[in-house]
Structures are given as structure tokens and as C-alpha cells.
Design an enzyme around this catalytic site. Structure first.
Site, short mmCIF file in Angstrom:
data_model
loop_
_atom_site.label_atom_id
_atom_site.label_comp_id
_atom_site.label_asym_id
_atom_site.label_seq_id
_atom_site.Cartn_x
_atom_site.Cartn_y
_atom_site.Cartn_z
N ASN A 184 9.51 4.71 3.26
CA ASN A 184 9.09 3.98 4.45
C ASN A 184 10.48 3.72 5.11
OD1 ASN A 184 6.21 3.84 3.45
ND2 ASN A 184 6.28 3.77 5.36
N HIS A 220 4.92 4.52 12.85
CA HIS A 220 5.05 4.29 11.42
C HIS A 220 6.09 5.46 10.84
CE1 HIS A 220 2.97 4.00 7.38
NE2 HIS A 220 3.70 5.16 7.24
N ARG A 245 0.75 -1.11 -0.02
CA ARG A 245 -0.05 0.12 -0.15
C ARG A 245 0.79 1.20 0.11
NH1 ARG A 245 -0.42 4.73 2.56
NH2 ARG A 245 -0.04 3.33 4.73
N ASP A 246 1.48 1.45 1.26
CA ASP A 246 2.30 2.69 1.35
C ASP A 246 3.56 2.59 0.20
OD1 ASP A 246 3.36 5.56 2.09
OD2 ASP A 246 3.21 4.58 4.09
N HIS A 254 9.15 7.27 8.38
CA HIS A 254 9.61 7.46 6.87
C HIS A 254 11.09 7.73 7.18
CE1 HIS A 254 6.16 6.96 4.32
NE2 HIS A 254 5.38 7.18 5.43
N CYS A 269 3.67 9.40 0.77
CA CYS A 269 2.44 9.92 0.39
C CYS A 269 2.60 11.07 -0.65
CB CYS A 269 1.62 10.64 1.62
SG CYS A 269 0.22 11.14 1.38
P1 HMG Z 1 -13.22 14.32 -2.23
O1 HMG Z 1 -13.05 14.83 -3.52
O2 HMG Z 1 -13.41 15.07 -1.03
O3 HMG Z 1 -14.74 13.36 -2.12
O4 HMG Z 1 -12.24 13.13 -1.73
P2 HMG Z 1 -15.70 13.03 -3.11
O5 HMG Z 1 -16.91 12.16 -2.42
O6 HMG Z 1 -16.20 14.31 -3.68
O7 HMG Z 1 -15.08 12.08 -4.36
C1 HMG Z 1 -14.15 12.35 -5.35
C2 HMG Z 1 -13.91 11.35 -6.34
O8 HMG Z 1 -13.70 10.19 -5.61
C3 HMG Z 1 -15.16 10.97 -6.80
O9 HMG Z 1 -15.23 10.35 -8.18
C4 HMG Z 1 -15.78 9.84 -6.09
O10 HMG Z 1 -16.80 9.19 -6.70
C5 HMG Z 1 -14.51 8.78 -5.72
P3 HMG Z 1 -15.13 11.40 -9.46
O11 HMG Z 1 -16.85 11.68 -9.58
O12 HMG Z 1 -14.43 12.60 -9.29
O13 HMG Z 1 -14.84 10.51 -10.79
N1 HMG Z 1 -14.49 8.25 -4.59
C6 HMG Z 1 -14.09 7.16 -4.32
N2 HMG Z 1 -13.73 6.29 -5.42
C7 HMG Z 1 -13.44 5.13 -4.77
N3 HMG Z 1 -13.43 4.77 -3.42
C8 HMG Z 1 -13.72 5.37 -2.56
C9 HMG Z 1 -14.17 6.86 -3.11
N4 HMG Z 1 -14.52 7.90 -2.19
C10 HMG Z 1 -14.73 8.76 -3.24
N5 HMG Z 1 -13.84 5.21 -1.33
C11 HMG Z 1 -11.48 11.27 -0.72
C12 HMG Z 1 -12.29 12.68 -0.70
C13 HMG Z 1 -10.96 10.84 0.72
C14 HMG Z 1 -12.06 10.26 -1.47
C15 HMG Z 1 -10.15 11.38 -1.70
O14 HMG Z 1 -9.43 12.35 -1.08
C16 HMG Z 1 -9.11 10.25 -1.49
O15 HMG Z 1 -9.22 9.37 -2.02
N6 HMG Z 1 -8.00 10.65 -0.76
C17 HMG Z 1 -7.07 9.42 -0.55
C18 HMG Z 1 -5.49 10.01 -0.16
C19 HMG Z 1 -4.77 8.77 0.00
O16 HMG Z 1 -4.83 7.51 -0.41
N7 HMG Z 1 -3.52 9.04 0.52
C20 HMG Z 1 -2.34 8.26 0.85
C21 HMG Z 1 -2.68 7.37 2.07
S1 HMG Z 1 -2.44 8.33 3.20
C22 HMG Z 1 -0.67 8.09 3.71
O17 HMG Z 1 -0.01 7.51 2.78
C23 HMG Z 1 0.03 8.23 5.26
C24 HMG Z 1 0.06 7.00 5.93
O18 HMG Z 1 0.82 6.06 5.26
C25 HMG Z 1 0.76 7.55 7.28
C26 HMG Z 1 1.79 8.49 7.15
O19 HMG Z 1 2.72 7.96 6.63
O20 HMG Z 1 1.66 9.41 7.84
C27 HMG Z 1 -1.19 6.35 6.22
MG MG Z 2 3.28 6.43 5.44
#
Ligand code: HMG
Ligand code: MG
Length: 313
Positions: free
Chosen positions: A261, A219, A26-27, A221, A252
Site C-alpha cells: 500500500n 486506496h 489488515r491490508d 497501492h 491482496c
Molecule cells: P466461500 O468458499 O465461497 O464460502 O468463500 P463458504 O461459505 O463456502 O466458506 C468457505 C469456508 O470459509 C468455510 O470453512 C466457512 O466456514 C468459512 P471450511 O468449512 O472450508 O473450513 N467461512 C468463514 N470463516 C470465518 N469467517 C467468515 C467465514 N465465512 C465463511 N466470515 C469467503 C467466501 C468470502 C468466505 C472467502 O472467499 C473469503 O473469506 N475471502 C476473503 C478474501 C480476503 O480477505 N481478501 C483480502 C481482502 S480484500 C483486499 O485486500 C482489497 C482491499 O484492500 C482494497 C484494494 O486494495 O483494492 C480491500
Molecule cells: Mg488493498
């Protein structure tokens, strides 16, 4: 004090056993320019299972626009070999993500927020409190379905947009998540700025506020090379779950400047040297990383992997 006492080494009491929570699929892959096929990711996860990892984060059910690399996570879940007793969690941002996870037979989800507003908005388009409200129905439904729930607090040690983060900000969001009744909280050093002193400060603040050590994971990096030192600080605090990524890939896309990471191999090498049990085979993780390295066409940044491949890091 006797002269020899001044030089006596006090060995800290460290945990006997640690859970290595693998985030590579994933990450590790969400920040790669190349999108790997589901078949390759299945093979990667299966190799990590063979290595004996107890928890493997397989992918995420987020917007395909945000993370195109993992948009077919359903396909991966459909085909991985699930070993008994091994956890295969998925990252879920909202109810829609939970529904996708349930269809894929996921038994553990991870919701994710942050200690800072700006990063959280860039990452999931919600402020911190707004995201907690968004998770409320997700966690309630997940619990009703008997799913285990992890929560991430990103930017727990520093934010790419807001700079240093106070331990009090972390404490606030951790308690909001505990009120939702999540099972585990992983504190993310999203951009790799933490030092051991920061780890002590944050964990001490949490312990003083009544958070128990069993609920916490760390967690890191490795952007500035402090990840292993931070793990050691975490061990001294009694933390027994550490996240890492095979080969040290990851980051991210919404956190500019974040490098990989902490590499699972580097973490395992440290833990083995400290005689801390993990149940994970280091050579088999290396084999999984080499497989991935070939698929990606570049060498991941992990130090141990480079050393055993006869290359300098
Ligand atoms: P939004 O624009 O506020 O939400 O995004 P929305 O409801 O308006 O949806 C936007 C679009 O996403 C739409 O599609 C929805 O249908 C679709 P469009 O009409 O534009 O084609 N959508 C989805 N599609 C599939 N599955 C879903 C879903 N929800 C909405 N569940 C949202 C809000 C949260 C959806 C968006 O910002 C998003 O997906 N963000 C994900 C970001 C991400 O994955 N970041 C990386 C992970 S975090 C990380 O890495 C940190 C970590 O490792 C810890 C650390 O290191 O600190 C965990
Ligand atoms: Mg991370």
C-alpha cells in the site's frame, strides 16, 4: 495574454484537512508470509492509536483458509486500547463475518467487492452482483445495529486478470453500493496501475453521475510508484479520505503482482508539505512501523521510513 501570464503558476485549491484511514493491521499484514501473534498486532494497533490516526482497520473476519494471518482478529479486538473518537473498522465478507464483528464490539465494518468479475471471484468467490446481494443483509443488519459501513471497490483502475477497467464499470458498482446505503466507498487501485489521469477520469465520471465527494475515499497501492501522484490528483478533485499502511506493507494475496500500500509516512510527509491538517504524528507512525519491522524481521518498503532510518529505499 501578457507574456508573464503564460508562466503564471495556478495553485490548485486543495482541502484543508484530510482523514488518513490506516489499513496496516489488515491490508498490511494479510499478505505477509509470517503470521504475527495477536499480542504483537495489539501493540501495533495501540501504537497507531498513539500516533493520532483517526481510523485504524484492525483486521478481517474472513475465512481462515483465505487469510490465515488474521484468523484470530477477535483476540486483537479484545485487547486493543480504543481511544475515544477513533474508528476501528473490520473487513467483513458475509453475515457470518458480521456476527463475529458484533461479538467483538466493532462499530464499523467494511464490505468489499470489485469492479471486475474475475478478481472478485478469486477474492471472495462471488461475481460482482452476487456479492452485492450477499452484502444486502449484512449492511441492513449493520445499519440496524447502528454500525458505520464502508465499502471497497477493488480493481477500480485495473484488474490483474481483466486488464484496464472503464470508469463506467466503477460507476455501476458504486451506485449499487450506494443503493445499499453504505456510508463511504473506497476506490481501490488493488494492483497499483493507476495514474493521475485515471484518477481524474474515474472521479469525474462519478461526480457526473451524482456521487458526492464526501462519500469517496481513495486506496492506492504503490506498485509502480504512482500512489502519491494519484493522491495529489485526488486532492485536486476534493477527496478528503485516503487509505494508507504504516511502513507501506500490504497487498491482496488474490491479486498477483500487487505490491505494498501507499505508506502512511509517505502520505503524511506529502500532506504536511502541502500544509494539510491530519492530526497524525509522523514520528509516532515511524515508531509503530519500526516496531512492526522488528516483529516481521524485515524492513517495510516505505520511502520516508527508509530515509529517516538512514537507508536507501
Ligand atoms: P466461500 O468458499 O465461497 O464460502 O468463500 P463458504 O461459505 O463456502 O466458506 C468457505 C469456508 O470459509 C468455510 O470453512 C466457512 O466456514 C468459512 P471450511 O468449512 O472450508 O473450513 N467461512 C468463514 N470463516 C470465518 N469467517 C467468515 C467465514 N465465512 C465463511 N466470515 C469467503 C467466501 C468470502 C468466505 C472467502 O472467499 C473469503 O473469506 N475471502 C476473503 C478474501 C480476503 O480477505 N481478501 C483480502 C481482502 S480484500 C483486499 O485486500 C482489497 C482491499 O484492500 C482494497 C484494494 O486494495 O483494492 C480491500
Ligand atoms: Mg488493498
Amino acid at each position: 495574454m501578457q507574456p508573464w501570464e503564460e508562466h503564471a503558476i495556478r495553485r490548485p485549491v486543495l482541502p484543508d484537512r484530510v482523514t488518513v484511514y490506516e489499513v496496516g493491521p489488515r491490508d498490511g499484514l494479510q499478505n505477509e508470509p509470517e503470521t504475527l501473534s495477536a499480542a504483537v498486532r495489539v501493540e501495533f494497533v495501540d501504537r497507531l492509536t498513539d500516533a493520532g490516526l483517526p481510523a485504524i482497520e484492525v483486521g478481517s473476519f474472513v475465512s481462515a483458509r483465505a487469510i490465515p494471518q488474521l484468523s484470530d482478529t477477535e483476540q486483537v479486538y479484545r485487547r486493543i486500547r480504543r481511544a475515544s473518537g477513533v474508528r476501528y473498522p473490520a473487513l467483513v465478507p458475509n453475515v457470518r463475518g458480521l456476527e463475529r464483528a458484533l461479538v467483538s464490539g466493532v462499530a464499523e465494518i467494511a464490505v468489499f467487492t470489485a469492479a471486475t468479475e474475475t478478481f472478485n471471484r478469486r477474492n471472495i468467490n462471488a461475481g460482482v452482483d452476487e456479492s452485492i446481494e450477499r452484502f444486502r443483509p449484512v449492511v441492513a443488519r449493520a445499519r440496524a445495529e447502528k454500525l458505520r459501513v464502508r465499502a471497497y471497490v477493488s480493481t477500480a483502475f485495473g484488474c490483474p486478470y481483466e486488464g484496464p477497467v472503464s470508469p463506467d464499470a466503477v460507476r455501476e458498482v458504486v451506485h449499487k453500493l450506494l443503493d445499499l446505503q453504505v456510508d463511504e466507498i473506497s476506490l481501490g487501485d488493488t494492483i497499483g496501475v493507476a495514474t493521475p489521469a485515471n484518477v481524474f477520469d474515474v472521479i469525474e465520471t462519478l461526480y457526473e453521475s451524482g456521487v458526492t465527494r464526501g462519500v469517496l475515499a481513495l486506496h492506492f497501492h504503490d506498485t509502480r510508484g504512482t500512489a502519491l501522484a494519484n493522491v495529489y490528483a485526488g486532492l485536486e478533485c476534493g477527496i478528503t479520505t485516503f487509505d494508507s499502511s504504516a511502513g507501506g506493507l500490504g497487498g491482496c494475496p488474490f491479486a498477483p503482482g500487487a505490491a505494498g500500500n501507499l505508506a502512511t509516512e509517505d502520505l503524511l510527509y506529502l500532506l504536511q508539505g502541502l500544509r494539510i491538517e491530519t492530526g497524525v504524528s509522523l514520528p509516532r507512525v515511524v515508531s509503530a512501523s519500526r516496531f512492526l519491522s522488528e516483529a516481521l524481521g524485515h524492513r517495510p518498503p516505505g520511502r520516508y521510513l527508509a530515509a529517516v532510518s538512514g537507508e536507501s529505499a
